[in-house]
Design an enzyme around this catalytic site. Structure first.
Site, PDB file in Angstrom:
ATOM      1  CG  ASP A   1      -1.728   1.035   1.283  1.00 20.05           C
ATOM      2  OD1 ASP A   1      -2.507   1.385   0.493  1.00 20.05           O
ATOM      3  OD2 ASP A   1      -1.652   1.934   2.316  1.00 20.05           O
TER       4      ASP A   1
ATOM      5  CD  GLU B   1      -2.024   2.762  -3.406  1.00 23.27           C
ATOM      6  OE1 GLU B   1      -3.020   3.685  -3.814  1.00 23.27           O
ATOM      7  OE2 GLU B   1      -1.956   2.212  -2.167  1.00 23.27           O
TER       8      GLU B   1
END
Length: 587
Positions: A256, A293
């Site tokens: 993330d 990401e």
């Protein structure tokens, strides 16, 4: 790995915790209290007899209150309760012969365990694996499953990076999930959060300097990965990933928001992490895929560590989503200010992302760099995902914003692009229920702060409607998938698109090819090796190389719920009167 409770067999268990801020650490095991031995570097350890799997334990620092083990594998009583001893060797795997697919063969399906089924568990999710395989999915990517507070959460508020969420089924449930996926030929990529730790149940700072005040993240304190005592912080997160690989046999990770990890060290934590994951997978005789990401459009993310990159196998390309979304919806608020018209999509198809050093109006500065040399499969793209749906004020999915013909053009753009596609759960049947942001915190001040923060977050987008209360059970219930109302025609289109993607090599080139992309005012086409993918977003025409072009797929086909004859083509010209996607073959 030695952190946490390591089951040694025969009733013996080794406990180790990094707690440099404590002079004395006591292990509370059942009704026993045992002093741990302090060793070099702030570690405290003991090997204990008479332990059984499932036994509850906690640590007390300098006589203070009980705290769960930072490296707990299981929190059966939630984030504030005692940890539990786990024997990972007790699980009997049945997935012999499974091999992780190559990156270029990935079709990723992102799902949230809590809303994927009414039961919201790892076990209940497995009922749908066969149908996903039949659709053409090759990898599952559950939103974060590391222990978070309560039972309703996206997972990005996790506070124990080694423990599988108790309400989903804990570590044994996760192992059954992975085992069942492998039996169906599906890989499992865990979404992990190594850029921050959630606020409730976060006791890490009592143990050691896990956090730094030199930097901030949008979600609170930044992790200390480059300051004093950061070696053990890096070790904690690095070994959590290796634990998931080793003990739960996952096939890789999506990290993330890696752009939120501030690291000024000569050997970046993320490079160290990707190397460790790849090396551990090789040691186990497997392979692992690591996806970032990142919103920086920085090719260094996917550059090998030997070339001073971060070593990720692939990265999300948000520009693909933003280009499609702005074209289909006309939205221009927030970061959509940088998009609109066909040009950003054409640029993304040419190289992997649209912004490669030019000025971004939204950021008010130059953004990105050229991804020269990157392979096509290194860009993970989507037209819906948890971020872009759930971070809307009212959580609308694409079918709630545009008509079916535009939804089908988006599907074709995704699955016939040269990049690695990712679907968001329910996308394949046209799910119209929202995916909202939800929590089940216990702290009233935190609950109100989250409510206030969500309202503030959406001001620049000027979206209409009240922001649903994240803490309400009704918000969570509204986000549950509804398979009963899905579109069979849309599912048939997704299945056919995926079948063609696998069958036609021209659709999956090694690298993005700028020369293959041509665009007009309302349409863009990719032409390669006698095949053309034509994406039309309105009326008009597009000129293709001369010759006879025959459709292999037409989103306006009645079998996909379409209106039929909207396309006219002769010679090299393809004309449209509305949104439509075609896969053409040169005859």
């Amino acid at each position: 790995m030695t952190l946490g409770a390591t089951w040694l067999g025969g009733g013996r268990c080794r406990f180790e915790v990094w707690a440099p801020r404590a002079e004395r650490v006591a292990l509370r095991l059942g009704d026993r209290a045992l002093a741990l031995e302090a060793t070099a570097g702030g570690l405290h350890t003991a090997t204990v007899e008479g332990v059984q799997a499932g036994d509850r334990y906690a640590f007390s620092l300098d006589g203070g209150p009980e705290r769960p083990d930072p490296a707990s594998r299981w929190q059966p009583d939630g984030v504030h309760g005692r940890s539990a001893v786990v024997d990972p060797g007790a699980f009997r795997w049945t997935d012999r012969g499974f091999r992780t697919p190559a990156l270029r063969d990935l079709v990723i399906y992102e799902l949230h365990v809590g809303t994927f089924t009414e039961e919201g568990t790892f076990d209940s999710a497995t009922r749908h694996f066969a149908s996903l395989r039949e659709l053409g999915i090759t990898a599952l990517e559950p939103l974060p499953v590391a222990q978070f507070p309560g039972t309703r959460n996206w997972g990005y508020d996790g506070v124990l990076a080694w423990a599988a969420q108790d309400s989903y089924g804990g570590p044994e449930g996760l192992r059954r999930f992975v085992d069942a996926a492998h039996r169906e030929g599906l890989a499992v990529l865990l979404d992990v959060v190594y850029n921050h730790v959630g606020p409730e149940g976060n006791y890490l700072g009592e143990f050691g300097p896990y956090f730094t005040d030199r930097y901030r993240t949008p979600w609170g304190d930044a992790l200390n990965v480059d300051g004093p005592d950061s070696d053990e912080v890096r070790r904690y997160f690095r070994e959590s990933a290796l634990m998931w690989l080793r003990e739960c046999q996952v096939d890789g990770f999506r990290l993330d928001a890696v752009h939120a990890i501030v690291d000024r060290s000569a050997r970046p934590f993320l490079a160290e992490l990707t190397d460790a994951i790849h090396a551990e997978a090789a040691r186990l005789g497997r392979s692992a895929i690591v996806i970032a990401e990142s919103d920086r459009n920085d090719v260094a993310v996917i550059t090998p560590t030997r070339e001073r990159g971060l070593g990720f196998d692939a990265t999300w390309s948000d520009d693909f989503h933003h280009s499609i979304h702005a074209l289909l919806t006309g939205e221009r608020g927030g970061y959509y200010l940088d998009f609109g018209g066909v040009a950003p999509l054409a640029d993304t198809l040419r190289r992997g992302w649209a912004y490669a050093g030019q000025r971004s109006a939204f950021r008010r500065r130059a953004h990105g760099n050229e991804p020269a040399g990157a392979r096509a499969e290194q860009f993970v793209v989507s037209v819906q995902n948890h971020d872009q749906v759930g971070n809307r004020a009212c959580g609308e999915r694409l079918p709630a914003l545009v008509d079916l013909e535009r939804v089908k053009v988006a599907a074709a753009a995704l699955l016939l692009s040269p990049f690695t596609p990712m679907l968001f759960m329910g996308e394949e049947h046209g799910e119209t229920r929202p995916f909202l942001y939800f929590t089940s915190h216990a702290d009233e001040d935190l609950i109100e702060a989250v409510r206030r923060g969500r309202r503030e977050e959406f001001k620049e987008f000027a979206w209409q409607g009240e922001v649903p209360d994240p803490q309400s059970e009704a918000t969570f219930a509204a986000s549950m998938l509804d398979r009963s109302g899905g579109s069979d025609a849309l599912r048939a289109l997704y299945a056919e698109l995926l079948r063609l993607r696998g069958a036609i090599p021209a659709l999956r080139p090694d690298r993005p090819d700028p020369a293959a992309v041509t665009s007009g005012e309302q349409a863009v086409a990719l032409v390669r090796d006698g095949h053309a993918v034509v994406l039309a977003f309105g009326g008009g025409a597009l000129t293709l190389p001369p010759g006879r072009w025959e459709p292999l797929l037409d989103t306006a086909d009645p079998r996909f719920g379409g209106p039929g004859a909207l396309w006219s083509g002769h010679g090299g010209e393809v004309g449209f009167t509305g949104p439509r996607a075609l896969l053409l073959e040169h005859r």
